[in-house]
Design a protein around this motif. Structure first.
Motif, PDB file in Angstrom:
ATOM      1  N   SER A   1      13.792  -6.693 -23.044  1.00 51.49           N
ATOM      2  CA  SER A   1      13.852  -7.090 -24.448  1.00 51.49           C
ATOM      3  C   SER A   1      13.991  -8.605 -24.580  1.00 51.49           C
ATOM      4  CB  SER A   1      15.032  -6.387 -25.132  1.00 51.49           C
ATOM      5  OG  SER A   1      15.144  -6.803 -26.467  1.00 51.49           O
ATOM      6  N   GLN A   2      14.842  -9.196 -23.740  1.00 51.15           N
ATOM      7  CA  GLN A   2      15.019 -10.647 -23.804  1.00 51.15           C
ATOM      8  C   GLN A   2      13.763 -11.380 -23.359  1.00 51.15           C
ATOM      9  OE1 GLN A   2      18.645 -12.156 -22.137  1.00 51.15           O
ATOM     10  NE2 GLN A   2      17.886 -14.251 -21.966  1.00 51.15           N
ATOM     11  N   LEU A   3      13.093 -10.871 -22.318  1.00 46.30           N
ATOM     12  CA  LEU A   3      11.874 -11.521 -21.838  1.00 46.30           C
ATOM     13  C   LEU A   3      10.750 -11.434 -22.858  1.00 46.30           C
ATOM     14  CD1 LEU A   3      11.874 -10.395 -18.090  1.00 46.30           C
ATOM     15  CD2 LEU A   3      12.476 -12.631 -19.019  1.00 46.30           C
ATOM     16  N   GLN A   4      10.699 -10.347 -23.597  1.00 46.24           N
ATOM     17  CA  GLN A   4       9.692 -10.231 -24.646  1.00 46.24           C
ATOM     18  C   GLN A   4       9.901 -11.288 -25.721  1.00 46.24           C
ATOM     19  OE1 GLN A   4       9.931  -6.189 -26.020  1.00 46.24           O
ATOM     20  NE2 GLN A   4       8.994  -5.337 -24.159  1.00 46.24           N
ATOM     21  N   THR A   5      11.159 -11.655 -25.948  1.00 44.16           N
ATOM     22  CA  THR A   5      11.466 -12.694 -26.927  1.00 44.16           C
ATOM     23  C   THR A   5      11.224 -14.081 -26.355  1.00 44.16           C
ATOM     24  OG1 THR A   5      13.162 -11.292 -27.932  1.00 44.16           O
ATOM     25  CG2 THR A   5      13.266 -13.647 -28.413  1.00 44.16           C
TER      26      THR A   5
ATOM     27  N   LYS B   1      19.763   0.489 -17.964  1.00 42.88           N
ATOM     28  CA  LYS B   1      20.167  -0.168 -19.212  1.00 42.88           C
ATOM     29  C   LYS B   1      20.040  -1.688 -19.097  1.00 42.88           C
ATOM     30  CE  LYS B   1      23.435   3.459 -20.591  1.00 42.88           C
ATOM     31  NZ  LYS B   1      24.848   3.791 -20.859  1.00 42.88           N
ATOM     32  N   LEU B   2      20.446  -2.221 -17.945  1.00 47.15           N
ATOM     33  CA  LEU B   2      20.318  -3.661 -17.735  1.00 47.15           C
ATOM     34  C   LEU B   2      18.852  -4.086 -17.737  1.00 47.15           C
ATOM     35  CD1 LEU B   2      22.991  -4.197 -14.921  1.00 47.15           C
ATOM     36  CD2 LEU B   2      23.143  -4.990 -17.291  1.00 47.15           C
ATOM     37  N   ALA B   3      18.020  -3.278 -17.100  1.00 45.87           N
ATOM     38  CA  ALA B   3      16.584  -3.583 -17.070  1.00 45.87           C
ATOM     39  C   ALA B   3      16.006  -3.585 -18.478  1.00 45.87           C
ATOM     40  CB  ALA B   3      15.860  -2.583 -16.183  1.00 45.87           C
ATOM     41  N   GLN B   4      16.437  -2.622 -19.278  1.00 50.22           N
ATOM     42  CA  GLN B   4      15.961  -2.552 -20.666  1.00 50.22           C
ATOM     43  C   GLN B   4      16.390  -3.784 -21.460  1.00 50.22           C
ATOM     44  OE1 GLN B   4      17.481   0.775 -23.144  1.00 50.22           O
ATOM     45  NE2 GLN B   4      15.340   1.359 -23.379  1.00 50.22           N
TER      46      GLN B   4
END
Length: 305
Positions: A13-17, A6-9
């Protein structure tokens, strides 16, 4: 899904932003942030998990702000600049240089030696380097991750001082010669009194410079006070940014630089009346709310006028 998953997900998501153009680096950054022992998250309490999240966010901001998009040479300079900016450490190194035989050395020269020794001998940094090499084969990304990990490790607070301060003391013990810091175990030690009575003089001569000691102690006290002030400013700026707005923290930085309200209005591109209202908001939040918990006398001194 495990908690680590879950943390990796969340991080992907944050890195994609934050880093949409560096998708190839996302997986390595996530692995580095989570660490080698990802099963540990399932055993964490709620408080421990919050601390772990904050630690990962702190490391990520270090990587993003100073190392990720910089060339290897620029990234290394950023590390040296960040660590040499530690006021108390810089003063300690300067004092040591002034008392040593080799006075041509600079703070940066000594700091580079300390960091090199740390990276070569410290078990934690060696473990981090090995883990980073498993996270990515990209040498530029590996370099950025290692430098970010080194900065975070060097700045870890130990008894209210950065860990690097203690590593510098250890460095002195190993590097100095002919002093009590490195005593040959097989040799006798001759203890020297503070005072000696020379044959050709009437009185005794002190081997300790009282004025130098007093000045050094004063400098140490001033350095510690300056570090406290800088920490309070950083915390207050972060508080104002969250509670009032980013323009409030910008106003604080300009005000502490001695800028007039008219100059601040020009810098913030804001009407002068709005700047005065902003000053009132900052003063209220800083003195009535923030200062009740952290260094009230310093905040009142800065904003009371």
């Amino acid at each position: 899904m495990t908690l680590a998953g879950k943390l990796a997900q969340e991080w992907r998501s944050q890195l994609q932003t934050d880093l949409p153009g560096q998708a190839n680096a996302h997986g390595a950054i996530v692995s580095w942030l989570l660490g080698e022992n990802q099963e540990q998250f399932d055993t964490f309490s709620h408080t421990q998990l919050d601390i772990a999240r904050q630690a990962m966010d702190y490391r990520y901001r270090i990587l993003r702000d100073r190392y990720l998009n910089a060339s290897p040479e620029r990234a290394y300079r950023n590390l040296i600049q960040r660590l040499s900016g530690l006021f108390l450490l810089r003063n300690k190194i300067k004092t040591w240089i002034s008392l040593s035989r080799d006075r041509q050395r600079t703070v940066v020269d000594v700091l580079q030696e300390v960091i090199q020794e740390l990276m070569q001998q410290d078990s934690y940094l060696q473990q981090q380097t090995a883990w980073i090499s498993q996270c990515t084969p990209d040498p530029r990304l590996r370099n950025a991750l290692v430098l970010a990990a080194t900065e975070e490790y060097c700045l870890r607070p130990i008894r209210n001082q950065p860990l690097l301060m203690y590593r510098f003391v250890n460095y002195l013990r190993r590097s100095q010669r002919g002093g009590m810091t490195q005593v040959p175990t097989a040799d006798f030690i001759r203890l020297v009194s503070e005072e000696v009575n020379p044959d050709d003089a009437d009185g005794s001569v002190s081997l300790l410079d009282g004025q130098a000691i007093s000045e050094y102690q004063d400098a140490q006290a001033q350095a510690q006070q300056q570090e406290i002030r800088e920490a309070v400013v950083d915390n207050l700026a972060a508080y104002l940014d969250e509670k009032v707005g980013p323009e409030a923290s910008e106003w604080l930085k300009l005000y502490l630089q001695g800028k007039t309200q008219e100059t601040i209005a020009e810098a913030l591109n804001m009407p002068i009346k709005q700047v005065y209202r902003l000053r009132e908001k900052v003063s209220y939040h800083a003195i009535k709310v923030f200062a009740t918990k952290k260094q009230p006398e310093l905040v009142a001194e800065w904003l009371g006028g």
